[in-house]
Scaffold this motif. Structure first.
Motif, mmCIF file in Angstrom:
data_model
loop_
_atom_site.group_PDB
_atom_site.id
_atom_site.type_symbol
_atom_site.label_atom_id
_atom_site.label_comp_id
_atom_site.label_asym_id
_atom_site.label_seq_id
_atom_site.Cartn_x
_atom_site.Cartn_y
_atom_site.Cartn_z
ATOM 1 N N HIS A 1 0.770 -1.212 -0.191
ATOM 2 C CA HIS A 1 -0.049 0.004 -0.029
ATOM 3 C C HIS A 1 0.999 1.261 0.245
ATOM 4 C CE1 HIS A 1 0.770 -0.583 4.404
ATOM 5 N NE2 HIS A 1 0.672 0.731 4.343
ATOM 6 N N ILE A 2 0.185 2.298 -0.453
ATOM 7 C CA ILE A 2 0.639 3.488 -0.291
ATOM 8 C C ILE A 2 -0.124 4.361 0.654
ATOM 9 C CG2 ILE A 2 1.357 5.875 -1.424
ATOM 10 C CD1 ILE A 2 1.791 4.240 -3.968
ATOM 11 N N ALA A 3 0.609 5.073 1.708
ATOM 12 C CA ALA A 3 -0.150 5.702 2.908
ATOM 13 C C ALA A 3 0.087 7.408 2.546
ATOM 14 C CB ALA A 3 0.226 5.229 4.206
ATOM 15 N N PHE A 4 -0.997 8.114 2.722
ATOM 16 C CA PHE A 4 -1.039 9.519 2.585
ATOM 17 C C PHE A 4 -1.705 10.164 3.979
ATOM 18 C CE2 PHE A 4 -1.524 7.955 -1.556
ATOM 19 C CZ PHE A 4 -0.659 9.004 -2.376
ATOM 20 N N ASP A 5 -0.477 11.022 4.507
ATOM 21 C CA ASP A 5 -0.850 11.861 5.687
ATOM 22 C C ASP A 5 -2.171 12.945 5.381
ATOM 23 O OD1 ASP A 5 -0.377 12.830 8.107
ATOM 24 O OD2 ASP A 5 0.922 14.497 7.538
ATOM 25 N N VAL A 6 -3.026 12.798 6.334
ATOM 26 C CA VAL A 6 -4.275 13.775 6.080
ATOM 27 C C VAL A 6 -4.337 14.511 7.253
ATOM 28 C CG1 VAL A 6 -5.118 12.195 4.574
ATOM 29 C CG2 VAL A 6 -5.863 11.859 6.883
ATOM 30 N N GLU A 7 -5.118 15.712 7.191
ATOM 31 C CA GLU A 7 -5.069 16.637 8.299
ATOM 32 C C GLU A 7 -6.283 16.347 9.036
ATOM 33 O OE1 GLU A 7 -5.180 21.041 8.230
ATOM 34 O OE2 GLU A 7 -3.731 20.523 6.912
ATOM 35 N N ASP A 8 -7.452 15.710 8.261
ATOM 36 C CA ASP A 8 -8.626 15.339 9.519
ATOM 37 C C ASP A 8 -9.082 14.152 8.364
ATOM 38 O OD1 ASP A 8 -11.263 14.889 9.959
ATOM 39 O OD2 ASP A 8 -11.535 16.990 10.546
ATOM 40 N N ILE A 9 -8.875 12.955 9.129
ATOM 41 C CA ILE A 9 -9.361 11.798 8.310
ATOM 42 C C ILE A 9 -10.791 11.553 8.134
ATOM 43 C CG2 ILE A 9 -9.287 10.103 10.646
ATOM 44 C CD1 ILE A 9 -7.726 8.028 8.769
ATOM 45 N N TYR A 10 -11.513 12.140 9.015
ATOM 46 C CA TYR A 10 -12.971 11.704 9.071
ATOM 47 C C TYR A 10 -13.501 12.693 7.862
ATOM 48 C CZ TYR A 10 -12.887 9.756 13.764
ATOM 49 O OH TYR A 10 -12.600 9.026 14.649
ATOM 50 N N LYS A 11 -12.916 13.932 7.673
ATOM 51 C CA LYS A 11 -13.392 14.741 6.420
ATOM 52 C C LYS A 11 -12.902 14.206 5.276
ATOM 53 C CE LYS A 11 -13.955 19.374 8.638
ATOM 54 N NZ LYS A 11 -13.193 20.726 8.627
ATOM 55 N N GLU A 12 -11.678 13.651 5.185
ATOM 56 C CA GLU A 12 -11.123 12.888 3.938
ATOM 57 C C GLU A 12 -11.936 11.836 3.432
ATOM 58 O OE1 GLU A 12 -8.560 13.571 0.955
ATOM 59 O OE2 GLU A 12 -9.105 14.845 2.303
ATOM 60 N N ILE A 13 -12.365 10.782 4.560
ATOM 61 C CA ILE A 13 -12.918 9.756 4.306
ATOM 62 C C ILE A 13 -14.286 10.321 3.571
ATOM 63 C CG2 ILE A 13 -14.527 8.186 5.287
ATOM 64 C CD1 ILE A 13 -12.069 7.715 7.249
ATOM 65 N N SER A 14 -14.942 11.221 4.152
ATOM 66 C CA SER A 14 -16.519 11.694 3.645
ATOM 67 C C SER A 14 -16.196 12.323 2.160
ATOM 68 C CB SER A 14 -17.011 12.813 4.529
ATOM 69 O OG SER A 14 -18.247 13.305 4.112
ATOM 70 N N ARG A 15 -15.223 13.190 1.892
ATOM 71 C CA ARG A 15 -14.720 13.645 0.772
ATOM 72 C C ARG A 15 -14.599 12.469 -0.217
ATOM 73 N NH1 ARG A 15 -10.695 14.712 -2.847
ATOM 74 N NH2 ARG A 15 -9.037 13.958 -1.449
ATOM 75 N N LEU A 16 -13.835 11.708 0.121
ATOM 76 C CA LEU A 16 -13.641 10.334 -0.790
ATOM 77 C C LEU A 16 -14.511 9.721 -1.274
ATOM 78 C CD1 LEU A 16 -9.915 9.866 0.289
ATOM 79 C CD2 LEU A 16 -10.361 10.828 -1.802
ATOM 80 N N LYS A 17 -15.523 9.294 -0.328
ATOM 81 C CA LYS A 17 -16.571 8.671 -0.496
ATOM 82 C C LYS A 17 -17.517 9.369 -1.652
ATOM 83 C CE LYS A 17 -19.620 6.759 2.217
ATOM 84 N NZ LYS A 17 -20.331 6.501 3.139
ATOM 85 N N ASP A 18 -17.467 10.775 -1.250
ATOM 86 C CA ASP A 18 -18.640 11.597 -2.153
ATOM 87 C C ASP A 18 -17.886 11.590 -3.591
ATOM 88 O OD1 ASP A 18 -20.239 12.273 0.016
ATOM 89 O OD2 ASP A 18 -19.308 14.312 0.240
ATOM 90 N N GLU A 19 -16.741 11.304 -3.737
ATOM 91 C CA GLU A 19 -15.958 11.254 -4.971
ATOM 92 C C GLU A 19 -16.166 9.999 -5.739
ATOM 93 O OE1 GLU A 19 -14.582 13.810 -6.920
ATOM 94 O OE2 GLU A 19 -14.454 15.165 -5.372
ATOM 95 N N GLY A 20 -16.784 8.958 -4.870
ATOM 96 C CA GLY A 20 -16.836 7.779 -5.717
ATOM 97 C C GLY A 20 -15.836 6.622 -5.330
ATOM 98 N N PHE A 21 -14.937 6.744 -4.484
ATOM 99 C CA PHE A 21 -14.167 5.927 -4.094
ATOM 100 C C PHE A 21 -14.760 4.952 -2.930
ATOM 101 C CE2 PHE A 21 -11.254 9.403 -5.295
ATOM 102 C CZ PHE A 21 -10.292 8.781 -5.852
ATOM 103 N N ILE A 22 -14.211 3.679 -2.944
ATOM 104 C CA ILE A 22 -14.831 2.631 -1.990
ATOM 105 C C ILE A 22 -14.056 2.624 -0.687
ATOM 106 C CG2 ILE A 22 -15.305 0.311 -1.718
ATOM 107 C CD1 ILE A 22 -15.262 -0.116 -4.997
ATOM 108 N N VAL A 23 -14.560 3.085 0.281
ATOM 109 C CA VAL A 23 -13.761 3.145 1.443
ATOM 110 C C VAL A 23 -14.310 1.826 2.167
ATOM 111 C CG1 VAL A 23 -13.860 4.424 3.573
ATOM 112 C CG2 VAL A 23 -14.252 5.650 1.737
ATOM 113 N N LEU A 24 -13.153 1.032 2.561
ATOM 114 C CA LEU A 24 -13.195 -0.320 3.352
ATOM 115 C C LEU A 24 -13.482 -0.012 4.665
ATOM 116 C CD1 LEU A 24 -10.040 -1.927 1.778
ATOM 117 C CD2 LEU A 24 -12.408 -2.400 1.329
ATOM 118 N N ASN A 25 -12.977 1.172 5.528
ATOM 119 C CA ASN A 25 -13.452 1.362 6.793
ATOM 120 C C ASN A 25 -14.063 2.702 7.177
ATOM 121 O OD1 ASN A 25 -10.608 1.087 6.454
ATOM 122 N ND2 ASN A 25 -10.219 1.682 8.495
#
Length: 133
Positions: A77-101
């Motif tokens: 895997h490649i890991a990315f540092d994020v400022e707010d993981i909850y906001k990033e999960i929400s943003r990426l879900k809205d963009e159509g990515f499949i979030v595993l957790n």
């Protein structure tokens, strides 16, 4: 996403791989730990600003054991540092990515982590990491 936090490499033997990477970087890992929830033992190496995480399965049912059985050792895997993981999960879900957790969990190296399914990221498992304050 701020930067690449680390690159995770699945290995059969952490001891054998630590020797290889110690020779490669000229120094020992700065940290080793077990993450029971993921069924892995990890070693972390720093090379300049770059971090490498070696992952060895602690049981046959762990994601790392299954990865190695299917694909062999290599980049997991490649890991990315994020400022707010909850906001990033929400943003990426809205963009159509499949979030595993959708709820981050405690990972190695004092991080909250969440993963994106490789089916939605061109075959690459993406990890989101946020430092636990």
């Amino acid at each position: 996403m701020k930067k690449i936090e680390h690159i995770g490499i699945a290995v059969k033997s952490l001891n054998d791989s630590n020797i290889i990477f110690e020779k490669l970087f000229g120094k020992a890992p700065y940290k080793q730990e077990v993450v029971e929830s993921e069924g892995v033992k990890t070693s972390f190496f720093m090379n300049g600003p770059n971090k490498i995480e070696l992952l060895e399965a602690t049981n046959a049912d762990s994601p790392i054991a299954k990865f190695i059985e299917k694909k062999g050792e290599g980049i997991h895997h490649i890991a990315f540092d994020v400022e707010d993981i909850y906001k990033e999960i929400s943003r990426l879900k809205d963009e159509g990515f499949i979030v595993l957790n959708e709820i981050p969990k405690k990972g190695a190296d004092n991080k909250l982590v969440a993963f994106l399914h490789p089916k939605s990221t061109n075959g690459v498992l993406i990890e989101l990491c946020q430092e636990i304050a």
